[in-house]
Structure formats: structure tokens, C-alpha cells
Design a protein around this motif. Structure first.
Motif, PDB file in Angstrom:
ATOM      1  N   LYS A  58       0.830  -1.200   0.000  1.00 29.15           N
ATOM      2  CA  LYS A  58       0.000   0.000   0.000  1.00 29.15           C
ATOM      3  C   LYS A  58       0.870   1.256   0.000  1.00 29.15           C
ATOM      4  CE  LYS A  58      -3.091   2.466   2.993  1.00 29.15           C
ATOM      5  NZ  LYS A  58      -3.546   2.588   4.337  1.00 29.15           N
ATOM      6  N   TYR A 111       2.231   1.866  -3.453  1.00 25.79           N
ATOM      7  CA  TYR A 111       1.154   2.370  -4.297  1.00 25.79           C
ATOM      8  C   TYR A 111       0.918   3.850  -4.012  1.00 25.79           C
ATOM      9  CZ  TYR A 111      -3.572   3.198  -6.015  1.00 25.79           C
ATOM     10  OH  TYR A 111      -4.657   3.737  -6.640  1.00 25.79           O
ATOM     11  N   SER A 112       0.861   4.204  -2.751  1.00 23.30           N
ATOM     12  CA  SER A 112       0.637   5.588  -2.361  1.00 23.30           C
ATOM     13  C   SER A 112       1.779   6.481  -2.852  1.00 23.30           C
ATOM     14  CB  SER A 112       0.509   5.687  -0.844  1.00 23.30           C
ATOM     15  OG  SER A 112       0.266   7.009  -0.453  1.00 23.30           O
ATOM     16  N   THR A 139      -8.800   9.578  -3.740  1.00 23.20           N
ATOM     17  CA  THR A 139      -8.453   9.480  -2.317  1.00 23.20           C
ATOM     18  C   THR A 139      -9.637   8.946  -1.514  1.00 23.20           C
ATOM     19  OG1 THR A 139      -6.866  11.276  -2.536  1.00 23.20           O
ATOM     20  CG2 THR A 139      -7.640  10.780  -0.307  1.00 23.20           C
ATOM     21  N   TYR A 169     -12.160   7.171  -2.715  1.00 18.03           N
ATOM     22  CA  TYR A 169     -12.376   5.792  -3.153  1.00 18.03           C
ATOM     23  C   TYR A 169     -11.404   4.842  -2.459  1.00 18.03           C
ATOM     24  CZ  TYR A 169     -12.616   1.719  -6.212  1.00 18.03           C
ATOM     25  OH  TYR A 169     -12.743   0.448  -6.691  1.00 18.03           O
ATOM     26  N   GLU A 170     -10.145   5.229  -2.398  1.00 19.78           N
ATOM     27  CA  GLU A 170      -9.138   4.392  -1.738  1.00 19.78           C
ATOM     28  C   GLU A 170      -9.455   4.219  -0.253  1.00 19.78           C
ATOM     29  OE1 GLU A 170      -5.623   6.597  -2.706  1.00 19.78           O
ATOM     30  OE2 GLU A 170      -5.234   5.400  -4.482  1.00 19.78           O
ATOM     31  N   GLU A 213     -10.146   0.662   1.630  1.00 19.77           N
ATOM     32  CA  GLU A 213      -9.391   0.272   2.813  1.00 19.77           C
ATOM     33  C   GLU A 213     -10.348  -0.043   3.981  1.00 19.77           C
ATOM     34  OE1 GLU A 213      -6.276   2.398   5.787  1.00 19.77           O
ATOM     35  OE2 GLU A 213      -5.893   2.628   3.632  1.00 19.77           O
TER      36      GLU A 213
END
Length: 54
Positions: A6, A9-10, A42, A44-45, A49
Motif C-alpha cells: 500500500k 502504491y501511495s 483518495t 475511493y481508496e 481500505e
């Protein structure tokens, strides 16, 4: 570049945003759209999570 976590990815998304922002003129409609899309992604992520934690 291989993305396996993660955090990676970020970091990649932050870099993409940075590179795009360097190409776009400040105050342009494209800059506004980039900021709006970033906000949508942001949110959506965060929802993804949250669902994974349940």
C-alpha cells in the motif's frame, strides 16, 4: 517499478500527481480537474481500505 505494498502504491500515486502538476499550468482548468480527480481517488481508496478492514 513493481508495486507490492500500500505504501508503494501511495508513493507512486503521489509521484504521478507531482509529475502531472509540473506539466499543467497553475490555475488552468486542467489543474482544477487534476485536484478533483485526486480527491475522488483518495475517497475511493479510503472506502476500499475501510471495506478490507471489516
Amino acid at each position: 517499478m513493481k508495486i507490492e505494498t500500500k505504501e508503494q502504491y501511495s508513493a507512486a500515486m503521489d509521484r504521478i500527481y507531482y509529475l502531472l502538476s509540473m506539466l499543467i499550468e497553475p490555475g488552468s482548468p486542467e489543474e482544477k480537474e487534476l485536484k478533483e480527480l485526486t480527491a475522488v481517488v483518495t475517497v475511493y481508496e479510503a472506502k476500499l481500505e475501510e471495506n478490507q478492514e471489516q
